[in-house]
Design a protein around this motif. Sequence first.
Motif, PDB file in Angstrom:
ATOM      1  N   LEU A 199      51.727  45.218  29.910  1.00  0.00           N
ATOM      2  CA  LEU A 199      50.329  45.085  30.320  1.00  0.00           C
ATOM      3  C   LEU A 199      50.190  45.524  31.770  1.00  0.00           C
ATOM      4  O   LEU A 199      50.947  45.087  32.626  1.00  0.00           O
ATOM      5  CB  LEU A 199      49.860  43.635  30.185  1.00  0.00           C
ATOM      6  CG  LEU A 199      48.677  43.490  29.242  1.00  0.00           C
ATOM      7  CD1 LEU A 199      49.189  43.220  27.841  1.00  0.00           C
ATOM      8  CD2 LEU A 199      47.760  42.389  29.702  1.00  0.00           C
TER       9      LEU A 199
ATOM     10  N   TRP B 157      50.287  43.012  34.972  1.00  0.00           N
ATOM     11  CA  TRP B 157      51.514  42.353  35.458  1.00  0.00           C
ATOM     12  C   TRP B 157      52.332  43.309  36.321  1.00  0.00           C
ATOM     13  O   TRP B 157      53.066  42.883  37.210  1.00  0.00           O
ATOM     14  CB  TRP B 157      52.331  41.812  34.283  1.00  0.00           C
ATOM     15  CG  TRP B 157      51.551  40.823  33.471  1.00  0.00           C
ATOM     16  CD1 TRP B 157      51.178  40.949  32.161  1.00  0.00           C
ATOM     17  CD2 TRP B 157      51.005  39.562  33.912  1.00  0.00           C
ATOM     18  NE1 TRP B 157      50.441  39.857  31.768  1.00  0.00           N
ATOM     19  CE2 TRP B 157      50.316  38.991  32.815  1.00  0.00           C
ATOM     20  CE3 TRP B 157      51.027  38.860  35.124  1.00  0.00           C
ATOM     21  CZ2 TRP B 157      49.660  37.763  32.891  1.00  0.00           C
ATOM     22  CZ3 TRP B 157      50.371  37.632  35.203  1.00  0.00           C
ATOM     23  CH2 TRP B 157      49.696  37.107  34.101  1.00  0.00           C
TER      24      TRP B 157
ATOM     25  N   ASP C  70      49.373  32.452  38.031  1.00  0.00           N
ATOM     26  CA  ASP C  70      48.335  32.813  37.063  1.00  0.00           C
ATOM     27  C   ASP C  70      48.283  31.886  35.845  1.00  0.00           C
ATOM     28  O   ASP C  70      47.220  31.521  35.381  1.00  0.00           O
ATOM     29  CB  ASP C  70      48.469  34.276  36.609  1.00  0.00           C
ATOM     30  CG  ASP C  70      47.236  34.741  35.855  1.00  0.00           C
ATOM     31  OD1 ASP C  70      46.260  35.120  36.520  1.00  0.00           O
ATOM     32  OD2 ASP C  70      47.237  34.691  34.606  1.00  0.00           O
ATOM     33  N   ARG C  71      49.457  31.529  35.283  1.00  0.00           N
ATOM     34  CA  ARG C  71      49.511  30.659  34.106  1.00  0.00           C
ATOM     35  C   ARG C  71      50.219  29.360  34.468  1.00  0.00           C
ATOM     36  O   ARG C  71      51.330  29.407  35.023  1.00  0.00           O
ATOM     37  CB  ARG C  71      50.283  31.347  32.987  1.00  0.00           C
ATOM     38  CG  ARG C  71      49.661  32.649  32.526  1.00  0.00           C
ATOM     39  CD  ARG C  71      50.615  33.397  31.613  1.00  0.00           C
ATOM     40  NE  ARG C  71      49.954  34.515  30.969  1.00  0.00           N
ATOM     41  CZ  ARG C  71      50.589  35.397  30.196  1.00  0.00           C
ATOM     42  NH1 ARG C  71      51.884  35.271  29.970  1.00  0.00           N
ATOM     43  NH2 ARG C  71      49.928  36.380  29.637  1.00  0.00           N
TER      44      ARG C  71
ATOM     45  N   ASP D  59      49.801  30.806  25.564  1.00  0.00           N
ATOM     46  CA  ASP D  59      49.400  30.999  26.967  1.00  0.00           C
ATOM     47  C   ASP D  59      48.396  29.910  27.349  1.00  0.00           C
ATOM     48  O   ASP D  59      47.317  29.822  26.769  1.00  0.00           O
ATOM     49  CB  ASP D  59      48.784  32.398  27.119  1.00  0.00           C
ATOM     50  CG  ASP D  59      48.316  32.687  28.548  1.00  0.00           C
ATOM     51  OD1 ASP D  59      48.196  31.744  29.356  1.00  0.00           O
ATOM     52  OD2 ASP D  59      48.060  33.865  28.836  1.00  0.00           O
TER      53      ASP D  59
ATOM     54  N   ASN E 273      46.394  29.657  29.633  1.00  0.00           N
ATOM     55  CA  ASN E 273      45.079  30.124  30.095  1.00  0.00           C
ATOM     56  C   ASN E 273      44.091  30.310  28.954  1.00  0.00           C
ATOM     57  O   ASN E 273      42.879  30.219  29.149  1.00  0.00           O
ATOM     58  CB  ASN E 273      45.203  31.481  30.807  1.00  0.00           C
ATOM     59  CG  ASN E 273      45.836  31.353  32.170  1.00  0.00           C
ATOM     60  OD1 ASN E 273      46.002  30.257  32.675  1.00  0.00           O
ATOM     61  ND2 ASN E 273      46.189  32.479  32.757  1.00  0.00           N
TER      62      ASN E 273
ATOM     63  N   PHE F  68      39.836  30.146  28.853  1.00  0.00           N
ATOM     64  CA  PHE F  68      38.951  31.296  28.657  1.00  0.00           C
ATOM     65  C   PHE F  68      37.988  30.986  27.502  1.00  0.00           C
ATOM     66  O   PHE F  68      36.781  31.198  27.597  1.00  0.00           O
ATOM     67  CB  PHE F  68      39.735  32.570  28.302  1.00  0.00           C
ATOM     68  CG  PHE F  68      40.734  33.020  29.338  1.00  0.00           C
ATOM     69  CD1 PHE F  68      40.504  32.827  30.695  1.00  0.00           C
ATOM     70  CD2 PHE F  68      41.911  33.661  28.967  1.00  0.00           C
ATOM     71  CE1 PHE F  68      41.424  33.257  31.646  1.00  0.00           C
ATOM     72  CE2 PHE F  68      42.835  34.104  29.910  1.00  0.00           C
ATOM     73  CZ  PHE F  68      42.597  33.890  31.242  1.00  0.00           C
TER      74      PHE F  68
ATOM     75  N   TRP G  11      48.864  38.511  22.929  1.00  0.00           N
ATOM     76  CA  TRP G  11      47.784  39.306  23.514  1.00  0.00           C
ATOM     77  C   TRP G  11      47.870  40.788  23.099  1.00  0.00           C
ATOM     78  O   TRP G  11      47.508  41.690  23.854  1.00  0.00           O
ATOM     79  CB  TRP G  11      47.821  39.245  25.050  1.00  0.00           C
ATOM     80  CG  TRP G  11      47.568  37.916  25.667  1.00  0.00           C
ATOM     81  CD1 TRP G  11      48.498  37.018  26.091  1.00  0.00           C
ATOM     82  CD2 TRP G  11      46.297  37.340  25.993  1.00  0.00           C
ATOM     83  NE1 TRP G  11      47.889  35.927  26.646  1.00  0.00           N
ATOM     84  CE2 TRP G  11      46.534  36.100  26.601  1.00  0.00           C
ATOM     85  CE3 TRP G  11      44.956  37.756  25.827  1.00  0.00           C
ATOM     86  CZ2 TRP G  11      45.518  35.252  27.050  1.00  0.00           C
ATOM     87  CZ3 TRP G  11      43.947  36.924  26.272  1.00  0.00           C
ATOM     88  CH2 TRP G  11      44.230  35.690  26.874  1.00  0.00           C
TER      89      TRP G  11
ATOM     90  N   ASN H 271      40.141  39.282  26.780  1.00  0.00           N
ATOM     91  CA  ASN H 271      40.730  40.141  27.821  1.00  0.00           C
ATOM     92  C   ASN H 271      40.702  41.602  27.399  1.00  0.00           C
ATOM     93  O   ASN H 271      40.254  41.954  26.296  1.00  0.00           O
ATOM     94  CB  ASN H 271      42.147  39.684  28.179  1.00  0.00           C
ATOM     95  CG  ASN H 271      43.205  40.311  27.295  1.00  0.00           C
ATOM     96  OD1 ASN H 271      42.943  40.659  26.135  1.00  0.00           O
ATOM     97  ND2 ASN H 271      44.397  40.465  27.824  1.00  0.00           N
TER      98      ASN H 271
ATOM     99  N   GLN I 251      38.537  41.393  30.201  1.00  0.00           N
ATOM    100  CA  GLN I 251      39.009  40.758  31.435  1.00  0.00           C
ATOM    101  C   GLN I 251      40.189  41.549  31.953  1.00  0.00           C
ATOM    102  O   GLN I 251      41.061  41.918  31.147  1.00  0.00           O
ATOM    103  CB  GLN I 251      39.472  39.319  31.126  1.00  0.00           C
ATOM    104  CG  GLN I 251      40.293  38.694  32.218  1.00  0.00           C
ATOM    105  CD  GLN I 251      40.905  37.343  31.872  1.00  0.00           C
ATOM    106  OE1 GLN I 251      41.311  36.616  32.754  1.00  0.00           O
ATOM    107  NE2 GLN I 251      40.987  36.986  30.615  1.00  0.00           N
ATOM    108  N   ASP I 252      40.252  41.802  33.219  1.00  0.00           N
ATOM    109  CA  ASP I 252      41.390  42.388  33.952  1.00  0.00           C
ATOM    110  C   ASP I 252      41.050  43.717  34.635  1.00  0.00           C
ATOM    111  O   ASP I 252      41.751  44.121  35.558  1.00  0.00           O
ATOM    112  CB  ASP I 252      42.649  42.649  33.096  1.00  0.00           C
ATOM    113  CG  ASP I 252      43.369  41.375  32.695  1.00  0.00           C
ATOM    114  OD1 ASP I 252      43.208  40.351  33.399  1.00  0.00           O
ATOM    115  OD2 ASP I 252      44.072  41.399  31.674  1.00  0.00           O
TER     116      ASP I 252
ATOM    117  N   LYS J  62      39.801  40.371  38.097  1.00  0.00           N
ATOM    118  CA  LYS J  62      40.551  39.423  38.920  1.00  0.00           C
ATOM    119  C   LYS J  62      41.408  40.287  39.839  1.00  0.00           C
ATOM    120  O   LYS J  62      42.336  40.939  39.388  1.00  0.00           O
ATOM    121  CB  LYS J  62      41.412  38.533  38.023  1.00  0.00           C
ATOM    122  CG  LYS J  62      40.578  37.821  36.956  1.00  0.00           C
ATOM    123  CD  LYS J  62      41.321  36.745  36.215  1.00  0.00           C
ATOM    124  CE  LYS J  62      42.503  37.248  35.452  1.00  0.00           C
ATOM    125  NZ  LYS J  62      43.087  36.203  34.566  1.00  0.00           N
TER     126      LYS J  62
HETATM  127  C1  BGC Z   1      45.995  36.392  32.135  1.00  0.00           C
HETATM  128  C2  BGC Z   1      45.081  37.533  31.799  1.00  0.00           C
HETATM  129  C3  BGC Z   1      45.799  38.516  30.888  1.00  0.00           C
HETATM  130  C4  BGC Z   1      46.472  37.814  29.734  1.00  0.00           C
HETATM  131  C5  BGC Z   1      47.356  38.746  28.950  1.00  0.00           C
HETATM  132  C6  BGC Z   1      46.505  35.774  30.880  1.00  0.00           C
HETATM  133  O1  BGC Z   1      47.317  34.686  31.147  1.00  0.00           O
HETATM  134  O2  BGC Z   1      45.314  35.437  32.927  1.00  0.00           O
HETATM  135  O3  BGC Z   1      44.667  38.171  32.986  1.00  0.00           O
HETATM  136  O4  BGC Z   1      44.886  39.422  30.356  1.00  0.00           O
HETATM  137  O5  BGC Z   1      47.262  36.750  30.189  1.00  0.00           O
HETATM  138  O6  BGC Z   1      48.427  39.190  29.690  1.00  0.00           O
END
Ligand code: BGC
Length: 375
Positions: A54, A57, A130-131, A182, A184, A188, A227, A257, A285-286, A306
């Motif tokens: 991705l 990252w 981030d996570r 994940d 997060n 979301f 993802w 995302n 998102q991203d 972000k």
């Molecule tokens: C991140 C996102 C990302 C997703 C997939 C999430 O934890 O916050 O920005 O799109 O992971 O990698």
Amino acid sequence: MSFAWRKVAVGVATAGLIVGLSACSQEREPSGDETGGGAAEDTLIGIAMPTKSLERWNRDGSHLEELLQDNGYETTLQYADNKVDQQITQIQNMINQGADVLVIASIDGTALAPVLEDAAAADITVIAYDRLINDTPNVDYYATFDNEKVGTLQGQFIEEALDLKNAAGPFNLEPFAGSPDDNNAKFFFSGAWDVLLPYVEAGKLVVPSGKAPASNDDWASIGIQGWGSDTAQAEMENRLNSFYGGGQKVNVVLSPNDSLALGIAQALEGAGYAPGEGYPVLTGQDADQANVLNMLAGKQSMTVWKDTRALGDQVAKMVDQIVKGETVDVNDEETYDNGNKVVPTYLLDPEVVTPDTVESVLVESGFYKAEDLGL
Ligand code: BGC
């Protein structure tokens, strides 16, 4: 592929992102560098990132590594191909190499408790990047963008794009959620579903596939493992083939995302949807490059940006504060309970980008060069 962020001075666009968040801070002991007395030299920072597959990252990793090296730190940056065992081995190696601070963007937020026990035994400070990392006392800080707000912005964008407050509808919605492992992903989804569920319940939004979680807690039932763009594409193709016979059209897709949005846009194209009138509202998102190009081509309606440079700047600052035994900046000490404790967090503010604002937001801030986007 050339990324403009490498060429941009550290800190650009950071200020705007943190507006509205009140700062406070946390006291801590200096990290265990007995000889160095908190100096950057000979201090090793381990950075564990989930995957190179991705775009974001890659940006996150190289930006943070560059900042830390500029500050005089030694670094080891590892990517784990989205494989949990590989990430655990990498973290174990960082511990064995004598890392002083670990910065970890976890793959599975619940799988790291055992290896972090070893980190704690070696007196290593851990920042979840981030996570959040769950079910362990051995995570010291968390730095992220406001994940719930990402979802709120997506939900509100849909609300406005379809004028849900006033329009009669009904509109056909297909919702998606992120990877179930994940931490997060649930934030979301919750942020978006708080806005959209009332319209589903009122019948203004209908979900022909039936894949409409009855509550925020059911989000994982529509989660896309890892993802993956391909997985999202296959899921969307399946929904379109199975539930959209007889001329019925999808009007809106909630994608959490950009990697999912990429696959969903492919599926839409395959089913004959063309940019322009009748093309569904599609969130993301991203601000990944492929998605920004899709936005400019009318195949995606928005992305939540972000600025990974801002997150890197903040984390580099926190690392420095930890090593020097200074007060560590956090601005949220309530929201992020990892099942063991509330982890002191620094939250940054995400921002909506639409095709109309690509230039003024993404190019002017230096996140992309105009030529990266064919502008
Ligand atoms: C991140 C996102 C990302 C997703 C997939 C999430 O934890 O916050 O920005 O799109 O992971 O990698």
